[in-house]
Design an enzyme around this catalytic site. Structure first.
Site, short mmCIF file in Angstrom:
data_model
loop_
_atom_site.label_atom_id
_atom_site.label_comp_id
_atom_site.label_asym_id
_atom_site.label_seq_id
_atom_site.Cartn_x
_atom_site.Cartn_y
_atom_site.Cartn_z
N GLY A 19 -6.07 -7.34 -1.28
CA GLY A 19 -7.57 -7.00 -0.73
C GLY A 19 -7.53 -6.60 0.63
O GLY A 19 -8.64 -6.68 1.30
N SER A 20 -6.69 -5.79 0.72
CA SER A 20 -6.79 -4.80 2.13
C SER A 20 -8.10 -3.94 1.93
O SER A 20 -8.71 -3.57 2.82
CB SER A 20 -5.60 -4.00 2.16
OG SER A 20 -5.52 -2.85 1.39
N ASN A 21 -8.25 -3.55 0.65
CA ASN A 21 -9.50 -2.61 0.52
C ASN A 21 -10.90 -3.38 0.76
O ASN A 21 -12.05 -3.11 1.12
CB ASN A 21 -9.47 -1.93 -0.89
CG ASN A 21 -8.69 -0.73 -0.59
OD1 ASN A 21 -8.87 0.32 -0.16
ND2 ASN A 21 -7.55 -0.92 -1.47
N MET A 97 -6.76 -4.91 -11.32
CA MET A 97 -5.70 -4.39 -12.03
C MET A 97 -6.05 -4.78 -13.78
O MET A 97 -4.86 -4.85 -14.32
CB MET A 97 -4.44 -5.22 -11.68
CG MET A 97 -4.05 -4.89 -10.21
SD MET A 97 -4.20 -3.04 -9.80
CE MET A 97 -2.42 -2.45 -10.14
N LEU A 100 -11.60 -2.90 -17.89
CA LEU A 100 -12.46 -3.40 -18.34
C LEU A 100 -13.32 -2.71 -19.60
O LEU A 100 -13.57 -1.52 -19.61
CB LEU A 100 -13.79 -3.55 -17.16
CG LEU A 100 -13.11 -4.46 -15.99
CD1 LEU A 100 -14.30 -4.09 -14.68
CD2 LEU A 100 -13.27 -5.91 -16.13
N HIS A 116 -9.25 4.57 -7.14
CA HIS A 116 -8.09 4.69 -7.68
C HIS A 116 -6.89 5.51 -6.49
O HIS A 116 -7.53 6.84 -6.16
CB HIS A 116 -8.09 5.35 -8.85
CG HIS A 116 -6.85 5.64 -9.80
ND1 HIS A 116 -6.08 4.54 -9.97
CD2 HIS A 116 -6.21 6.64 -10.13
CE1 HIS A 116 -4.85 5.16 -10.81
NE2 HIS A 116 -4.84 6.37 -10.70
N ASP A 157 -9.75 5.40 -15.01
CA ASP A 157 -9.55 6.12 -14.03
C ASP A 157 -9.85 7.34 -14.15
O ASP A 157 -9.47 8.46 -13.81
CB ASP A 157 -8.02 6.14 -13.53
CG ASP A 157 -7.61 4.67 -12.93
OD1 ASP A 157 -6.41 4.22 -13.29
OD2 ASP A 157 -8.41 3.93 -12.63
#
Ligand code: GRF
Length: 205
Positions: A19-21, A97, A100, A116, A157
């Site tokens: 969850g750093s983003n 990850m 969908l 990405h 992506d």
């Protein structure tokens, strides 16, 4: 126009890990660099540290696993219901990850954004940073990068690019030093892309 005249755009952020983003988004919202608000964080992994980051920020942190015997499209439909309840302006896939399906995406047309860690058309899917590092070592590429793109369909992506940035690879890099460089670029690029779409949307409304 004073800030108060426009309600902050609502973001639901999907994560699967550290969850750093997500943290970069939370910090930008708190520091007013981003005129948006994270209204929920959802993870398919119970041990995702990003859920703890959400709890610390006082934001609903929802664990939504996929039961082994559940069809992925049924899972996606259920996930869409959970997300829709928060009425998001944007759904942000930040270290999410799972691919969908349309059962999810069709609920949020042109409003799903993915980060990405590779340049358009390069290394779609998982372990993109490692694959770029190995391609560099084979002399196939000289640099890699990061992109933030829309997710209009089930393509992995490959959606319309909102922003992209190159990431240099140095001869003495290890996978870890390259990952650190790329994550720093991700944190900046994701916030910039969200600032773009939330500002653009605001001027439209
Ligand atoms: C990032 O490279 C992200 O793009 C990828 O997972 C890594 C970790 O992201 N999908 P975060 O620290 O969980 O935001």
């Amino acid at each position: 126009m004073p800030e108060t005249s426009h309600p902050r755009q609502k973001l639901v952020v999907l994560i699967s890990g550290n969850g750093s983003n997500l943290q970069a988004i939370l910090d930008a919202c708190a520091g007013r660099a981003l005129a948006a608000q994270v209204v929920a964080v959802i993870s398919n992994k119970i041990d995702a540290y990003g859920l703890e980051r959400a709890r610390r920020a006082g934001i609903p942190a929802i664990y939504h696993p996929k039961p082994k015997d559940q069809d992925r499209r049924a899972y996606d439909a259920g996930l869409a219901q959970v997300v829709s309840a928060y009425r998001p302006d944007w759904v942000v896939l930040a270290g999410w990850m799972r691919v969908l399906s349309a059962e999810f995406l069709n609920h949020f047309p042109n409003r799903v954004i993915n980060l990405h860690p590779a340049l358009p058309g390069m290394f779609p899917g998982t372990h993109a940073i490692q694959r770029a590092f190995e391609a560099y070592q084979r002399g196939e590429i000289e640099f890699t990068g990061v992109m933030v793109h829309l997710v209009p369909d089930e393509g992995v992506d490959v959606g319309p690019v909102l922003l992209q940035a190159t990431a240099p690879i140095h001869v003495h890099d290890t996978l870890e030093t390259l990952e650190d460089r790329i994550h720093a670029i991700e944190h900046r690029l994701l916030v910039q892309a969200l600032a773009l779409v939330t500002q653009t949307a605001k001027t439209k409304s």
